[in-house]
Design a protein around this motif. Structure first.
Motif, PDB file in Angstrom:
ATOM      1  N   TRP A   1       0.813  -1.205   0.000  1.00 43.60           N
ATOM      2  CA  TRP A   1       0.000   0.000   0.000  1.00 43.60           C
ATOM      3  C   TRP A   1       0.857   1.271   0.000  1.00 43.60           C
ATOM      4  O   TRP A   1       0.516   2.260  -0.623  1.00 43.60           O
ATOM      5  N   ASP A   2       1.970   1.228   0.712  1.00 44.97           N
ATOM      6  CA  ASP A   2       2.853   2.390   0.751  1.00 44.97           C
ATOM      7  C   ASP A   2       4.273   1.937   1.076  1.00 44.97           C
ATOM      8  O   ASP A   2       4.474   0.910   1.733  1.00 44.97           O
ATOM      9  N   PHE A   3       5.244   2.705   0.611  1.00 48.39           N
ATOM     10  CA  PHE A   3       6.655   2.360   0.821  1.00 48.39           C
ATOM     11  C   PHE A   3       7.468   3.644   0.647  1.00 48.39           C
ATOM     12  O   PHE A   3       7.280   4.382  -0.313  1.00 48.39           O
ATOM     13  N   LEU A   4       8.372   3.892   1.589  1.00 47.74           N
ATOM     14  CA  LEU A   4       9.137   5.143   1.559  1.00 47.74           C
ATOM     15  C   LEU A   4      10.543   4.916   2.101  1.00 47.74           C
ATOM     16  O   LEU A   4      10.727   4.264   3.133  1.00 47.74           O
TER      17      LEU A   4
ATOM     18  N   PHE B   1       6.974   1.259   5.522  1.00 45.78           N
ATOM     19  CA  PHE B   1       6.059   0.620   4.578  1.00 45.78           C
ATOM     20  C   PHE B   1       4.749   0.226   5.235  1.00 45.78           C
ATOM     21  O   PHE B   1       4.650   0.073   6.458  1.00 45.78           O
ATOM     22  N   ASN B   2       3.737   0.089   4.402  1.00 46.14           N
ATOM     23  CA  ASN B   2       2.394  -0.299   4.803  1.00 46.14           C
ATOM     24  C   ASN B   2       1.915  -1.372   3.838  1.00 46.14           C
ATOM     25  O   ASN B   2       1.852  -1.135   2.621  1.00 46.14           O
ATOM     26  N   VAL B   3       1.590  -2.550   4.362  1.00 47.09           N
ATOM     27  CA  VAL B   3       1.147  -3.667   3.531  1.00 47.09           C
ATOM     28  C   VAL B   3      -0.279  -4.044   3.921  1.00 47.09           C
ATOM     29  O   VAL B   3      -0.604  -4.139   5.106  1.00 47.09           O
ATOM     30  N   MET B   4      -1.128  -4.232   2.927  1.00 46.60           N
ATOM     31  CA  MET B   4      -2.517  -4.612   3.168  1.00 46.60           C
ATOM     32  C   MET B   4      -2.639  -6.131   3.156  1.00 46.60           C
ATOM     33  O   MET B   4      -2.249  -6.788   2.192  1.00 46.60           O
ATOM     34  N   ASP B   5      -3.202  -6.691   4.223  1.00 43.33           N
ATOM     35  CA  ASP B   5      -3.382  -8.134   4.388  1.00 43.33           C
ATOM     36  C   ASP B   5      -4.881  -8.423   4.327  1.00 43.33           C
ATOM     37  O   ASP B   5      -5.641  -7.998   5.189  1.00 43.33           O
TER      38      ASP B   5
ATOM     39  N   GLY C   1      12.440   8.689  -3.153  1.00 42.02           N
ATOM     40  CA  GLY C   1      12.311   7.603  -2.186  1.00 42.02           C
ATOM     41  C   GLY C   1      10.892   7.127  -1.967  1.00 42.02           C
ATOM     42  O   GLY C   1      10.665   6.203  -1.172  1.00 42.02           O
ATOM     43  N   SER C   2       9.903   7.724  -2.659  1.00 42.22           N
ATOM     44  CA  SER C   2       8.497   7.334  -2.490  1.00 42.22           C
ATOM     45  C   SER C   2       8.105   6.251  -3.490  1.00 42.22           C
ATOM     46  O   SER C   2       8.658   6.170  -4.596  1.00 42.22           O
ATOM     47  N   ILE C   3       7.136   5.446  -3.104  1.00 42.51           N
ATOM     48  CA  ILE C   3       6.674   4.358  -3.962  1.00 42.51           C
ATOM     49  C   ILE C   3       6.160   4.913  -5.285  1.00 42.51           C
ATOM     50  O   ILE C   3       5.484   5.947  -5.350  1.00 42.51           O
TER      51      ILE C   3
ATOM     52  N   LYS D   1       2.004   0.848  -6.340  1.00 45.13           N
ATOM     53  CA  LYS D   1       1.061   1.068  -5.251  1.00 45.13           C
ATOM     54  C   LYS D   1      -0.159   0.179  -5.423  1.00 45.13           C
ATOM     55  O   LYS D   1      -0.817   0.194  -6.464  1.00 45.13           O
ATOM     56  N   GLY D   2      -0.450  -0.627  -4.417  1.00 40.19           N
ATOM     57  CA  GLY D   2      -1.578  -1.550  -4.464  1.00 40.19           C
ATOM     58  C   GLY D   2      -1.277  -2.843  -5.215  1.00 40.19           C
ATOM     59  O   GLY D   2      -2.167  -3.688  -5.365  1.00 40.19           O
ATOM     60  N   LYS D   3      -0.037  -3.017  -5.647  1.00 46.68           N
ATOM     61  CA  LYS D   3       0.319  -4.221  -6.405  1.00 46.68           C
ATOM     62  C   LYS D   3       0.238  -5.465  -5.520  1.00 46.68           C
ATOM     63  O   LYS D   3       0.699  -5.454  -4.378  1.00 46.68           O
TER      64      LYS D   3
END
Length: 212
Positions: free
Chosen positions: A67-70, A87-91, A199-201, A206-208
């Motif tokens: 969802w996000d990565f920096l 980072f933020n990962v959607m589970d 450095g941003s996703i 995003k959302g992959k």
């Protein structure tokens, strides 16, 4: 979909004795009868709900999406001294009636196939059916194995417009439906993610969906 088991563990055909008509079905068998009337015509010893679990419910493993990565400070020559990866990962649990128990998750960050850090991502938890959990974490300097040479590799890739990392998530899970829990299963997800010069996703990542 085949819902009946082909054998009864611990009993042979020569010693098979049908149950008495007055014997009430077990709660597990009664639950399957409600879901599948065909089981009502099958002798009780031939029904093995736990063995038929995966055939009947066909539970799916969780699905992960980045969802996000920096990578802050990627534009700085000596940014590795205070390096962080956020980072933020959607589970996502895609099952309608099956919950998932997770042991503590481990996350490892890779760059060009080599591990550059890792940490524990969460405590053990239970995820309801059709539920989404956001997994947020920060890899700090103490959990990253970076030096000036590695940082310069990041910056060299940055000049080309993209730096690619891979997040690997591992855990042990159990499926839950009604009163049943399955045995433990090893789970892993590999998430490729690219960041731009700041450095941003990148939007394309995003959302992959992560690979299992």
């Amino acid at each position: 979909m085949e819902l009946l088991c082909n054998s009864y563990v611990g009993a042979s055909k020569s010693r098979f004795r049908p149950p008495s008509f007055g014997q009430p079905p077990s709660p597990e068998t009664h639950f399957l009868q409600r879901r599948n009337p065909l089981l009502q015509s099958t002798p009780l010893p031939l029904r093995s709900p736990k063995l038929c679990f995966f055939r009947f419910f066909r539970p799916h493993r969780p699905r992960f999406h980045v969802w996000d990565f920096l990578v802050p400070g990627l534009d700085k020559a000596h940014g590795f001294e205070n390096a962080q990866v956020i980072f933020n990962v959607m589970d996502r649990n895609p099952n309608h009636k099956v919950g998932i128990y997770y042991d503590a998750m481990q996350v490892t960050l890779y760059y060009k196939g080599q591990s550059i850090g890792g940490t524990s991502l969460s405590f053990p938890f239970y995820q309801e059916p059709k539920n989404t959990t956001m997994l947020y974490s920060i890899l700090r300097r103490t959990t990253l194995t970076l030096n000036n040479q590695r940082w310069m590799e990041f910056r060299n890739d940055r000049t080309g417009g993209m730096v690619v990392f891979r997040i690997r998530i591992t855990s042990t899970i159990r499926f839950k439906v009604s009163v049943w829990d399955t045995k433990s299963h090893r789970m892993h997800a590999n998430c490729d993610v690219g960041v731009g010069s700041d450095g941003s996703i990148l939007t394309s990542y995003k959302g992959k969906r992560c690979q299992r």
